[in-house]
Scaffold this active site. Structure first.
Site, PDB file in Angstrom:
ATOM      1  N   TYR A  67       0.719  -1.013   0.114  1.00 15.11           N
ATOM      2  CA  TYR A  67      -0.426   0.158  -0.216  1.00 15.11           C
ATOM      3  C   TYR A  67       0.644   1.166   0.405  1.00 15.11           C
ATOM      4  CZ  TYR A  67      -3.835  -2.832   0.521  1.00 15.11           C
ATOM      5  OH  TYR A  67      -5.114  -3.360  -0.331  1.00 15.11           O
ATOM      6  N   HIS A 120     -14.821   1.191  -2.104  1.00 15.78           N
ATOM      7  CA  HIS A 120     -13.686   0.295  -1.411  1.00 15.78           C
ATOM      8  C   HIS A 120     -12.875   1.117  -0.208  1.00 15.78           C
ATOM      9  CE1 HIS A 120     -14.153  -2.545  -4.183  1.00 15.78           C
ATOM     10  NE2 HIS A 120     -15.256  -3.219  -3.666  1.00 15.78           N
TER      11      HIS A 120
END
Ligand code: BV8
Length: 251
Positions: A67, A120
């Site tokens: 990420y 999301h």
């Protein structure tokens, strides 16, 4: 010389209610990798290793690297013509427009989209895995480090900080699907049109939105570079790049 068919225009009348769903393909023209293309984000990792709760607690360093690198890519990216065209349509339709995105890159928000649901979650927020402090803005990343919660630490607890995204097996943000349902109900007063852009149609419940629209008699359009898993669910499928097709479609 193949005849170049002109891009059709979206039938946007004064009674059109337009629901848009975007996936990674809408950000591809901003240089952001998609998930399932060759060289895509999932190529180097198994989905369950980097986009699930188990995967995170099994190897938080790997997940933060996955990420953190995407945060850096997003920081260097800018919204593209498709993002901007959707802002213009929102300004034109007002509350007869709603944009649901599967993307966590924040580019729709940076382009100016306001009637926006991030199905999301967001790469640019983090949250604690233990305490109930609200998710907080966080675009940072320190390679080789897994952030821990300062509030929990002060209370003598160890707690990892995680990206504020929805992983597989997790529920979508509270109210997200309900807000879409309300929009679909409101659309009964006019003509419902659904436009999906840049998504492989593999992830639910987002991939099921086309069926919810069809169940209400709405028209369904898909703009995608390649064949999607649910191509056959759409009335119109336009094959091509969002950065090029969406401005023409929405003009
Ligand atoms: C849930 C995290 C309740 C953040 C992601 C029903 C049936 C089957 C399975 C399920 C079901 N209900 C639930 C499930 C399980 C699961 C699921 O759907 N699994 C799939 C794999 C079968 N769903 C869930 O777990 C969801 N939770 O439903 O909770 C529940 C819980 C447990 C059990 C039952 C119910 C949560 C789903 C959210 C997962 N998190 N991401 C992050 O890391 O980003 S999903 C991940 O894939 C991404 O977020 C992304 O948004 C999403 C979809 O990918 P796409 O956006 O479509 O990207 P992709 O690369 O695949 O495709 C891009 C497309 O663009 C391509 O087709 C390409 O051709 C095109 N393209 C490329 N360039 C361009 C272009 N198009 C136009 N222009 C271009 N230039």
């Amino acid at each position: 010389m193949p005849t170049l068919t002109p891009t059709p225009r979206l039938p946007l009348g004064d009674d059109t209610f337009l629901l848009v769903l975007t996936g990674a393909g809408v950000s591809a023209d901003s240089g952001i990798s998609t998930f399932r293309a060759a060289g895509g984000l999932w190529n180097d990792h198994k989905i369950e290793d980097v986009a699930s709760v188990d995967g995170f607690f099994r190897d938080p360093l790997l997940v933060w690297q996955f990420y953190g690198e995407r945060r850096r890519d997003v920081a260097a990216a800018v919204p593209n013509a498709a993002h901007r065209a959707l802002v213009a349509v929102e300004e034109r339709l007002g509350d007869r427009f709603l944009l649901a995105t599967q993307n966590v890159d924040g580019l729709h928000g940076r382009a100016g989209s306001r009637r926006l649901i991030e199905l999301h979650g967001s790469l640019l927020r983090s949250r604690c895995t233990v305490c109930d402090r609200p998710p907080f803005a966080d675009a940072g990343y320190t390679p080789g480090k897994v952030p821990i919660c300062g509030r929990c630490h002060a209370a003598g607890r160890d707690a990892l900080i995680r990206p504020d995204v929805v992983w597989f097996g997790e529920l979508l943000p509270d109210g997200a699907l309900a807000r879409i349902e309300r929009f679909l109900d409101d659309a009964a007063a006019g003509r419902l049109l659904f436009l999906a852009i840049g998504t492989s149609g593999l992830v639910f419940p987002a991939a099921g939105l086309v069926d919810a629209v069809k169940a209400r008699g709405g028209a369904t359009w898909l703009v995608n570079a390649d064949a999607a898993a649910n191509d056959d669910r759409f009335d119109r499928v336009l094959r091509g790049g969002a950065g090029e097709l969406i401005p023409a479609l929405c003009s």
